[in-house]
Design a protein around this motif. Structure first.
Motif, PDB file in Angstrom:
ATOM      1  N   TYR A  42      -1.010  14.821   5.429  1.00 56.99           N
ATOM      2  CA  TYR A  42      -1.462  13.552   4.991  1.00 56.99           C
ATOM      3  C   TYR A  42      -1.158  12.744   6.217  1.00 56.99           C
ATOM      4  O   TYR A  42      -0.110  12.872   6.962  1.00 56.99           O
ATOM      5  CB  TYR A  42      -1.045  13.136   3.788  1.00 56.99           C
ATOM      6  CG  TYR A  42       0.302  12.789   3.771  1.00 56.99           C
ATOM      7  CD1 TYR A  42       0.796  11.616   3.869  1.00 56.99           C
ATOM      8  CD2 TYR A  42       1.426  13.725   3.457  1.00 56.99           C
ATOM      9  CE1 TYR A  42       2.139  11.264   4.219  1.00 56.99           C
ATOM     10  CE2 TYR A  42       2.718  13.530   3.503  1.00 56.99           C
ATOM     11  CZ  TYR A  42       3.274  12.312   3.731  1.00 56.99           C
ATOM     12  OH  TYR A  42       4.551  11.980   3.909  1.00 56.99           O
ATOM     13  N   ARG A  43      -1.939  11.563   6.323  1.00 56.44           N
ATOM     14  CA  ARG A  43      -1.770  10.507   7.010  1.00 56.44           C
ATOM     15  C   ARG A  43      -2.111   9.199   6.339  1.00 56.44           C
ATOM     16  O   ARG A  43      -3.151   9.171   5.485  1.00 56.44           O
ATOM     17  CB  ARG A  43      -2.162  10.722   8.474  1.00 56.44           C
ATOM     18  CG  ARG A  43      -3.307   9.939   8.946  1.00 56.44           C
ATOM     19  CD  ARG A  43      -3.823  10.181  10.358  1.00 56.44           C
ATOM     20  NE  ARG A  43      -5.167   9.920  10.723  1.00 56.44           N
ATOM     21  CZ  ARG A  43      -5.428   8.691  11.150  1.00 56.44           C
ATOM     22  NH1 ARG A  43      -4.893   7.778  11.057  1.00 56.44           N
ATOM     23  NH2 ARG A  43      -6.729   8.482  11.372  1.00 56.44           N
ATOM     24  N   VAL A  44      -1.779   8.040   6.727  1.00 56.18           N
ATOM     25  CA  VAL A  44      -2.089   6.833   6.197  1.00 56.18           C
ATOM     26  C   VAL A  44      -2.592   5.842   7.247  1.00 56.18           C
ATOM     27  O   VAL A  44      -1.734   5.836   8.238  1.00 56.18           O
ATOM     28  CB  VAL A  44      -0.895   6.156   5.368  1.00 56.18           C
ATOM     29  CG1 VAL A  44      -1.415   4.899   4.629  1.00 56.18           C
ATOM     30  CG2 VAL A  44      -0.767   7.142   4.221  1.00 56.18           C
ATOM     31  N   SER A  46      -3.096   1.760   6.866  1.00 58.12           N
ATOM     32  CA  SER A  46      -3.049   0.738   6.068  1.00 58.12           C
ATOM     33  C   SER A  46      -2.414  -0.353   6.216  1.00 58.12           C
ATOM     34  O   SER A  46      -1.541  -0.614   7.240  1.00 58.12           O
ATOM     35  CB  SER A  46      -2.787   1.218   4.500  1.00 58.12           C
ATOM     36  OG  SER A  46      -1.337   1.415   4.535  1.00 58.12           O
ATOM     37  N   LYS A  52      -1.183   1.601   0.019  1.00 58.23           N
ATOM     38  CA  LYS A  52      -0.397   2.780   0.045  1.00 58.23           C
ATOM     39  C   LYS A  52      -0.821   4.035  -0.611  1.00 58.23           C
ATOM     40  O   LYS A  52      -1.634   4.056  -1.595  1.00 58.23           O
ATOM     41  CB  LYS A  52       1.140   2.424  -0.291  1.00 58.23           C
ATOM     42  CG  LYS A  52       1.217   2.037  -1.679  1.00 58.23           C
ATOM     43  CD  LYS A  52       2.627   1.580  -2.255  1.00 58.23           C
ATOM     44  CE  LYS A  52       2.952   0.277  -1.682  1.00 58.23           C
ATOM     45  NZ  LYS A  52       4.127  -0.250  -2.140  1.00 58.23           N
ATOM     46  N   LEU A  53      -0.509   5.193   0.208  1.00 59.71           N
ATOM     47  CA  LEU A  53      -0.859   6.509  -0.512  1.00 59.71           C
ATOM     48  C   LEU A  53       0.427   6.976  -1.323  1.00 59.71           C
ATOM     49  O   LEU A  53       1.609   7.060  -0.626  1.00 59.71           O
ATOM     50  CB  LEU A  53      -0.965   7.699   0.625  1.00 59.71           C
ATOM     51  CG  LEU A  53      -1.167   8.980   0.004  1.00 59.71           C
ATOM     52  CD1 LEU A  53      -2.450   9.200  -0.724  1.00 59.71           C
ATOM     53  CD2 LEU A  53      -1.161  10.033   1.302  1.00 59.71           C
ATOM     54  N   SER A  66       2.689   3.708   3.513  1.00 58.18           N
ATOM     55  CA  SER A  66       1.784   2.815   3.962  1.00 58.18           C
ATOM     56  C   SER A  66       1.794   2.511   5.489  1.00 58.18           C
ATOM     57  O   SER A  66       3.052   3.073   6.290  1.00 58.18           O
ATOM     58  CB  SER A  66       2.363   1.390   3.050  1.00 58.18           C
ATOM     59  OG  SER A  66       3.458   0.873   3.596  1.00 58.18           O
ATOM     60  N   TYR A  88      -4.722   6.577  -3.206  1.00 59.39           N
ATOM     61  CA  TYR A  88      -4.438   5.560  -2.418  1.00 59.39           C
ATOM     62  C   TYR A  88      -4.796   4.354  -3.186  1.00 59.39           C
ATOM     63  O   TYR A  88      -5.726   4.302  -3.730  1.00 59.39           O
ATOM     64  CB  TYR A  88      -5.525   5.889  -1.311  1.00 59.39           C
ATOM     65  CG  TYR A  88      -5.462   4.306  -0.193  1.00 59.39           C
ATOM     66  CD1 TYR A  88      -4.243   4.494   0.678  1.00 59.39           C
ATOM     67  CD2 TYR A  88      -6.473   3.686   0.075  1.00 59.39           C
ATOM     68  CE1 TYR A  88      -4.064   3.388   1.497  1.00 59.39           C
ATOM     69  CE2 TYR A  88      -6.118   2.460   0.668  1.00 59.39           C
ATOM     70  CZ  TYR A  88      -5.318   2.503   1.549  1.00 59.39           C
ATOM     71  OH  TYR A  88      -5.147   1.498   2.568  1.00 59.39           O
ATOM     72  N   ALA A 101      -6.616   6.651   3.439  1.00 58.33           N
ATOM     73  CA  ALA A 101      -5.542   7.721   3.488  1.00 58.33           C
ATOM     74  C   ALA A 101      -6.386   8.921   3.873  1.00 58.33           C
ATOM     75  O   ALA A 101      -7.528   8.918   3.649  1.00 58.33           O
ATOM     76  CB  ALA A 101      -4.800   7.953   2.355  1.00 58.33           C
TER      77      ALA A 101
END
Length: 120
Positions: A42-44, A46, A52-53, A66, A88, A101
């Motif tokens: 995973y990546r964010v 934001s 946030k995720l 985040s 998200y 996300a």
């Protein structure tokens, strides 16, 4: 496995949250119908500390991220009836960066055999 998808799109084998409205969320839920290990990256991208995720198992947060992150590899063990959610969530004001996300390389391993997850 049972999959529930709300406000996520798949493009080139990557899931991307699509909620762009303030005070909204995108939720992807996986429920196990057998004992499994779910692995993913995973990546964010934001607004730091606000959009946030949240990755949760049975409603309990495992990760909350985040801001700008690189892809992070992660795995979670689920027993029959347990569930994993990717949420998200956006707050009521500003947006920054890609404002979403990403999840990729989502796979599960029942009985030790890894199978790539296909989402619609």
């Amino acid at each position: 496995m049972c999959f529930e998808l709300s406000n996520w799109n798949k493009l080139n084998a990557v899931l991307k949250s699509t909620n762009k409205t303030d005070n909204s969320s995108s939720v992807y839920k996986i429920t196990a119908n057998e004992n499994i290990v779910v692995s993913f990256e995973y990546r964010v991208s934001s607004e730091q500390n606000y959009d946030k995720l949240i990755i949760a198992k049975n409603g309990n947060a495992l990760e909350t991220k985040s801001g700008l992150t690189s892809y992070v590899a992660y795995s979670v063990t689920l027993n029959v009836g347990e569930y994993l959610t990717f949420t998200y969530s956006k707050d009521g004001s500003q947006s920054s960066n890609d404002d979403c996300a990403y999840i990729k390389n989502l796979a599960y391993a029942p009985n030790g055999e890894v199978e790539q997850v296909t989402t619609q």
